[in-house]
Design a protein around this motif. Sequence first.
Motif, PDB file in Angstrom:
ATOM      1  N   VAL A 276       0.833  -1.204   0.000  1.00 54.12           N
ATOM      2  CA  VAL A 276       0.000   0.000   0.000  1.00 54.12           C
ATOM      3  C   VAL A 276       0.863   1.248   0.000  1.00 54.12           C
ATOM      4  O   VAL A 276       0.588   2.213  -0.719  1.00 54.12           O
ATOM      5  N   ARG A 277       1.923   1.258   0.799  1.00 51.02           N
ATOM      6  CA  ARG A 277       2.788   2.442   0.836  1.00 51.02           C
ATOM      7  C   ARG A 277       3.440   2.678  -0.523  1.00 51.02           C
ATOM      8  O   ARG A 277       3.569   3.820  -0.975  1.00 51.02           O
ATOM      9  N   ALA A 278       3.858   1.618  -1.186  1.00 51.02           N
ATOM     10  CA  ALA A 278       4.435   1.762  -2.525  1.00 51.02           C
ATOM     11  C   ALA A 278       3.391   2.320  -3.501  1.00 51.02           C
ATOM     12  O   ALA A 278       3.713   3.146  -4.359  1.00 51.02           O
ATOM     13  N   ALA A 279       2.137   1.885  -3.355  1.00 54.37           N
ATOM     14  CA  ALA A 279       1.076   2.395  -4.222  1.00 54.37           C
ATOM     15  C   ALA A 279       0.832   3.875  -3.982  1.00 54.37           C
ATOM     16  O   ALA A 279       0.618   4.644  -4.925  1.00 54.37           O
ATOM     17  N   VAL A 280       0.865   4.291  -2.723  1.00 55.48           N
ATOM     18  CA  VAL A 280       0.673   5.707  -2.391  1.00 55.48           C
ATOM     19  C   VAL A 280       1.781   6.552  -3.013  1.00 55.48           C
ATOM     20  O   VAL A 280       1.528   7.613  -3.603  1.00 55.48           O
ATOM     21  N   LEU A 281       3.013   6.092  -2.922  1.00 54.01           N
ATOM     22  CA  LEU A 281       4.136   6.844  -3.487  1.00 54.01           C
ATOM     23  C   LEU A 281       4.064   6.879  -5.011  1.00 54.01           C
ATOM     24  O   LEU A 281       4.370   7.903  -5.631  1.00 54.01           O
ATOM     25  N   ALA A 282       3.663   5.772  -5.636  1.00 53.87           N
ATOM     26  CA  ALA A 282       3.547   5.734  -7.095  1.00 53.87           C
ATOM     27  C   ALA A 282       2.456   6.694  -7.571  1.00 53.87           C
ATOM     28  O   ALA A 282       2.636   7.431  -8.549  1.00 53.87           O
ATOM     29  N   ALA A 283       1.315   6.697  -6.882  1.00 61.91           N
ATOM     30  CA  ALA A 283       0.229   7.601  -7.261  1.00 61.91           C
ATOM     31  C   ALA A 283       0.661   9.055  -7.111  1.00 61.91           C
ATOM     32  O   ALA A 283       0.293   9.900  -7.934  1.00 61.91           O
ATOM     33  N   ARG A 284       1.422   9.342  -6.081  1.00 62.97           N
ATOM     34  CA  ARG A 284       1.876  10.721  -5.867  1.00 62.97           C
ATOM     35  C   ARG A 284       2.808  11.161  -6.995  1.00 62.97           C
ATOM     36  O   ARG A 284       2.713  12.284  -7.482  1.00 62.97           O
ATOM     37  N   ARG A 285       3.703  10.285  -7.392  1.00 59.37           N
ATOM     38  CA  ARG A 285       4.623  10.637  -8.479  1.00 59.37           C
ATOM     39  C   ARG A 285       3.855  10.866  -9.780  1.00 59.37           C
ATOM     40  O   ARG A 285       4.169  11.776 -10.545  1.00 59.37           O
ATOM     41  N   TYR A 286       2.849  10.044 -10.024  1.00 62.00           N
ATOM     42  CA  TYR A 286       2.003  10.211 -11.207  1.00 62.00           C
ATOM     43  C   TYR A 286       1.282  11.553 -11.136  1.00 62.00           C
ATOM     44  O   TYR A 286       1.215  12.297 -12.122  1.00 62.00           O
ATOM     45  N   ASP A 287       0.732  11.854  -9.967  1.00 69.61           N
ATOM     46  CA  ASP A 287      -0.008  13.100  -9.794  1.00 69.61           C
ATOM     47  C   ASP A 287       0.890  14.320  -9.989  1.00 69.61           C
ATOM     48  O   ASP A 287       0.488  15.314 -10.602  1.00 69.61           O
ATOM     49  N   GLU A 288       2.097  14.258  -9.469  1.00 71.49           N
ATOM     50  CA  GLU A 288       3.021  15.389  -9.600  1.00 71.49           C
ATOM     51  C   GLU A 288       3.369  15.667 -11.058  1.00 71.49           C
ATOM     52  O   GLU A 288       3.630  16.806 -11.442  1.00 71.49           O
ATOM     53  N   ALA A 289       3.366  14.627 -11.881  1.00 69.11           N
ATOM     54  CA  ALA A 289       3.726  14.797 -13.295  1.00 69.11           C
ATOM     55  C   ALA A 289       2.645  15.526 -14.087  1.00 69.11           C
ATOM     56  O   ALA A 289       2.905  15.983 -15.207  1.00 69.11           O
ATOM     57  N   THR A 290       1.444  15.673 -13.528  1.00 70.78           N
ATOM     58  CA  THR A 290       0.369  16.361 -14.257  1.00 70.78           C
ATOM     59  C   THR A 290       0.688  17.834 -14.497  1.00 70.78           C
ATOM     60  O   THR A 290       0.015  18.479 -15.311  1.00 70.78           O
ATOM     61  N   GLU A 291       1.692  18.367 -13.816  1.00 77.72           N
ATOM     62  CA  GLU A 291       2.079  19.756 -14.053  1.00 77.72           C
ATOM     63  C   GLU A 291       2.596  19.960 -15.482  1.00 77.72           C
ATOM     64  O   GLU A 291       2.733  21.100 -15.937  1.00 77.72           O
ATOM     65  N   GLU A 292       2.896  18.868 -16.171  1.00 77.49           N
ATOM     66  CA  GLU A 292       3.348  18.969 -17.565  1.00 77.49           C
ATOM     67  C   GLU A 292       2.218  19.360 -18.512  1.00 77.49           C
ATOM     68  O   GLU A 292       2.467  19.718 -19.653  1.00 77.49           O
ATOM     69  N   PHE A 293       0.970  19.263 -18.055  1.00 75.55           N
ATOM     70  CA  PHE A 293      -0.173  19.645 -18.876  1.00 75.55           C
ATOM     71  C   PHE A 293      -0.675  21.015 -18.419  1.00 75.55           C
ATOM     72  O   PHE A 293      -1.299  21.136 -17.355  1.00 75.55           O
ATOM     73  N   HIS A 294      -0.393  22.025 -19.210  1.00 76.87           N
ATOM     74  CA  HIS A 294      -0.769  23.394 -18.858  1.00 76.87           C
ATOM     75  C   HIS A 294      -2.290  23.531 -18.803  1.00 76.87           C
ATOM     76  O   HIS A 294      -2.995  23.111 -19.716  1.00 76.87           O
ATOM     77  N   GLY A 295      -2.785  24.098 -17.715  1.00 71.70           N
ATOM     78  CA  GLY A 295      -4.211  24.294 -17.546  1.00 71.70           C
ATOM     79  C   GLY A 295      -4.895  23.200 -16.757  1.00 71.70           C
ATOM     80  O   GLY A 295      -6.086  23.312 -16.433  1.00 71.70           O
ATOM     81  N   PHE A 296      -4.175  22.126 -16.436  1.00 70.04           N
ATOM     82  CA  PHE A 296      -4.786  21.049 -15.673  1.00 70.04           C
ATOM     83  C   PHE A 296      -5.073  21.490 -14.240  1.00 70.04           C
ATOM     84  O   PHE A 296      -4.262  22.165 -13.600  1.00 70.04           O
ATOM     85  N   THR A 297      -6.241  21.115 -13.738  1.00 70.99           N
ATOM     86  CA  THR A 297      -6.590  21.346 -12.341  1.00 70.99           C
ATOM     87  C   THR A 297      -7.620  20.308 -11.934  1.00 70.99           C
ATOM     88  O   THR A 297      -8.373  19.802 -12.781  1.00 70.99           O
ATOM     89  N   ALA A 298      -7.665  19.964 -10.654  1.00 69.12           N
ATOM     90  CA  ALA A 298      -8.615  18.950 -10.198  1.00 69.12           C
ATOM     91  C   ALA A 298      -8.839  19.073  -8.704  1.00 69.12           C
ATOM     92  O   ALA A 298      -7.908  19.357  -7.944  1.00 69.12           O
TER      93      ALA A 298
END
Length: 498
Positions: A276-298
Amino acid sequence: MALEFVPAITAQRPSLAARVRERLTTVGRGIVVVFFPRFGKPLQWHHRVVLDTAAKTIGQIKGYDFRGQYEPRCDYSEPLFFVPGDTLLLDEASSLGIHSPNDLYGGVVPYLFVKTKAITHGLVDYHAERPEGWSTIFAERVRGVVLAGYTVFSSRDARVAAKRMLRRGPIRLKKPLSASGKDQTVATTLNELDAVLEKIAADEMATYGLVLEENLRQVRTLSVGEVAVGRLRISYHGEQRTVRDNHGRPVYGGSDLVCVRGGREVLDALPMSPEVRAAVLAARRYDEATEEFHGFTASRRNYDVAWGIGADGRPRSGVLEPSWRIGGASSAELMALAAFARDPSLEIVRASHVEEYGAGRRAPADAIVDFQGDDPEAGPLLRYTMVKPQDQQLRQKICSRCDGAWRGLAPPAISSDADSRVIRFQPQTGASRRSLRRKAPIGHSGPDDSPVPDLSKYECPESEDDYRHRMVVNAVALVFVSLLSLAGLWLVNAMAHS
């Protein structure tokens, strides 16, 4: 057009979840509306009913009035909060007056493909087909936290990807627009791939693409997410369940979530298994990468993370897809939010959403029914949510809140001997030792101190004479070692000149 069908709801004894939903005060400081995006995926009837229910719950949490479906011709005088049926495009959100995550429950993306699982994998090569706005950098940033695979936007690229991947084992073909495990096929040969490609229109392939991903066995799907409605924010981890629908196909069957008040730093402090901890860290890294899409918000960020066995027999894990819209776990999320809103002392909530197919299903007495009836497409279906506002067992593993972060108890003793005990000693700086002697006796037991109630019987009080004697001994030892070092240097020098 207003919804006219009302599903049959089995009479239930009012649960705490129902009381939370019914008793939250509605003040009318704004308006909550549902909205169906121009490029939103088609919703089955039970999805529409649950969408209305979610919007009503959000209205109660925020103290807003629920006004049904958004009407462009209506003159809304109060602030609007949108609950879309799908992720919004940036231009559509702007036209609605949505400019921040505080304006909606869901997300906003700059391009159509960004709202799907297509962004999870990279392209086959530099010359591969791609839609406008494709981010190679995003794919590179998430490559270490996703399964092996490719996203393709042409049949030619699909065959290139399949030839590479089939050498290692079967591959899973996924239509990016589909959810809940639907429209997925496992291929073991190029002929099986071609059979799938023949059913995909050229426009659909060019716009949304096709995902080719390594196939796993014995899969567990974990969920990691964060949701904010107004000033209230929760984060969670959980696990999904799979059931058979009315046609016998494996589909999403609900989620069991552990929700905490606050953001990622609070979630990090919860006790978790390594998976579970590995999944939490993986999801966070994925989420942080969304900054590459200009205008993204959620305001809703949910990520599915798979754990399973690869073709070589080794364990594999990776983020499967994001969800920045109302989803299967939303009922559980929102009921947890409502519980937190009603009781400021709550810190941890367990919330579960269950979907059961077939006639004659009955929800538990303490559940709140979201939908029960015969969906025109899905058939007989029961959807319900359960929430436990305080998980005592989990709270016992957490000590207290300090400076806004959780502090957990010491790790469990390694020994299995019933008579063995582990005493934790706190590290102290040299400057703090004397002040500790003056301020707290050894027998003091705080939240982070030894669980042994009193060690004072082992204490030997230290006098000033003992301290002075120890310092003298240390000084004599220092002089002796210095003289010994000088004697050694003299001896080496004498031997060198003899």
